[in-house]
Scaffold this motif. Structure first.
Motif, PDB file in Angstrom:
ATOM      1  N   LEU A  47      49.201   2.951  44.738  1.00  0.00           N
ATOM      2  CA  LEU A  47      49.016   1.518  44.983  1.00  0.00           C
ATOM      3  C   LEU A  47      47.822   1.251  45.893  1.00  0.00           C
ATOM      4  O   LEU A  47      47.104   0.270  45.700  1.00  0.00           O
ATOM      5  CB  LEU A  47      50.280   0.912  45.587  1.00  0.00           C
ATOM      6  N   GLY A  48      47.614   2.126  46.871  1.00  0.00           N
ATOM      7  CA  GLY A  48      46.469   1.953  47.766  1.00  0.00           C
ATOM      8  C   GLY A  48      45.148   2.032  47.020  1.00  0.00           C
ATOM      9  O   GLY A  48      44.238   1.233  47.250  1.00  0.00           O
ATOM     10  N   THR A  49      45.057   2.984  46.110  1.00  0.00           N
ATOM     11  CA  THR A  49      43.841   3.125  45.303  1.00  0.00           C
ATOM     12  C   THR A  49      43.605   1.874  44.462  1.00  0.00           C
ATOM     13  O   THR A  49      42.494   1.352  44.396  1.00  0.00           O
ATOM     14  CB  THR A  49      43.940   4.369  44.397  1.00  0.00           C
ATOM     15  N   ARG A  50      44.663   1.385  43.836  1.00  0.00           N
ATOM     16  CA  ARG A  50      44.538   0.192  42.990  1.00  0.00           C
ATOM     17  C   ARG A  50      44.193  -1.035  43.837  1.00  0.00           C
ATOM     18  O   ARG A  50      43.331  -1.839  43.462  1.00  0.00           O
ATOM     19  CB  ARG A  50      45.840  -0.044  42.206  1.00  0.00           C
ATOM     20  N   ALA A  51      44.870  -1.187  44.988  1.00  0.00           N
ATOM     21  CA  ALA A  51      44.609  -2.336  45.857  1.00  0.00           C
ATOM     22  C   ALA A  51      43.157  -2.334  46.330  1.00  0.00           C
ATOM     23  O   ALA A  51      42.498  -3.379  46.345  1.00  0.00           O
ATOM     24  CB  ALA A  51      45.561  -2.324  47.052  1.00  0.00           C
ATOM     25  N   ARG A  52      42.654  -1.170  46.707  1.00  0.00           N
ATOM     26  CA  ARG A  52      41.255  -1.106  47.154  1.00  0.00           C
ATOM     27  C   ARG A  52      40.288  -1.475  46.044  1.00  0.00           C
ATOM     28  O   ARG A  52      39.290  -2.164  46.278  1.00  0.00           O
ATOM     29  CB  ARG A  52      40.944   0.281  47.714  1.00  0.00           C
ATOM     30  N   SER A  53      40.580  -1.055  44.819  1.00  0.00           N
ATOM     31  CA  SER A  53      39.665  -1.388  43.722  1.00  0.00           C
ATOM     32  C   SER A  53      39.682  -2.883  43.413  1.00  0.00           C
ATOM     33  O   SER A  53      38.647  -3.456  43.080  1.00  0.00           O
ATOM     34  CB  SER A  53      39.998  -0.568  42.474  1.00  0.00           C
ATOM     35  N   VAL A  54      40.824  -3.532  43.562  1.00  0.00           N
ATOM     36  CA  VAL A  54      40.903  -4.976  43.319  1.00  0.00           C
ATOM     37  C   VAL A  54      40.286  -5.746  44.490  1.00  0.00           C
ATOM     38  O   VAL A  54      39.515  -6.689  44.295  1.00  0.00           O
ATOM     39  CB  VAL A  54      42.370  -5.410  43.091  1.00  0.00           C
ATOM     40  N   MET A  55      40.606  -5.334  45.712  1.00  0.00           N
ATOM     41  CA  MET A  55      40.114  -6.053  46.890  1.00  0.00           C
ATOM     42  C   MET A  55      38.604  -5.940  47.051  1.00  0.00           C
ATOM     43  O   MET A  55      37.985  -6.772  47.704  1.00  0.00           O
ATOM     44  CB  MET A  55      40.825  -5.572  48.161  1.00  0.00           C
ATOM     45  N   ARG A  56      38.006  -4.930  46.424  1.00  0.00           N
ATOM     46  CA  ARG A  56      36.543  -4.790  46.479  1.00  0.00           C
ATOM     47  C   ARG A  56      35.827  -6.005  45.924  1.00  0.00           C
ATOM     48  O   ARG A  56      34.705  -6.298  46.320  1.00  0.00           O
ATOM     49  CB  ARG A  56      36.120  -3.562  45.691  1.00  0.00           C
TER      50      ARG A  56
END
Length: 146
Positions: A47-56
């Protein structure tokens, strides 16, 4: 870009950001406690990886549109204490800057390996409370005056 489109882009990005933080603080953190430590770690990583890619892309859009909206009120912001609108808008901007600083702190702590579960919870809760303040001020700016 028209004011209406700018406002729509800003509100959409804000909904994505607030929804993500709300999910992490109120749902995920409580639910993950029921998982085994290995499963919790795996879920956190995915989830952290996905959240970082979206929040970018969400964060630059959110803050860029926010700057565009603030520019529309630059005369009011020139002397924010002269009106209730200016005061609340300045407070809202201050909270938004605080959230950005906290977000930068999260990135720094993660990159240096100093992020702990306790720090993460405190930062996420702080950001959520700041966002609730921003939501209140966003509505109050045009409804309250003194």
């Amino acid at each position: 870009m028209s004011y209406l489109l700018l406002k729509f882009v800003h509100l959409t990005a804000a909904a994505f950001f607030i929804g993500g933080v709300f999910f992490e603080v109120m749902i995920l953190s409580r639910s993950a406690r029921q998982l085994a430590p290995a499963s919790r770690e795996q879920l956190s990583n995915v989830l952290g990886t996905r959240a970082r890619s979206v929040m970018r892309w969400v964060i630059p859009v959110l803050y860029g549109a926010g700057l565009g909206l603030a520019w529309q009120y630059r005369a009011v912001l020139h002397n924010p204490l002269a009106s209730s609108l200016g005061t609340m808008m300045a407070l809202k901007i201050g909270l938004a800057v605080s959230i950005l600083v906290q977000f930068i702190c999260v990135v720094y702590l993660m990159r240096t390996g100093r992020m702990t579960a306790s720090r993460s919870r405190r930062l996420h809760l702080s950001v959520l409370l700041h966002m609730l303040g921003i939501l209140f001020l966003a509505k109050a700016m045009f409804l309250l005056s003194w």
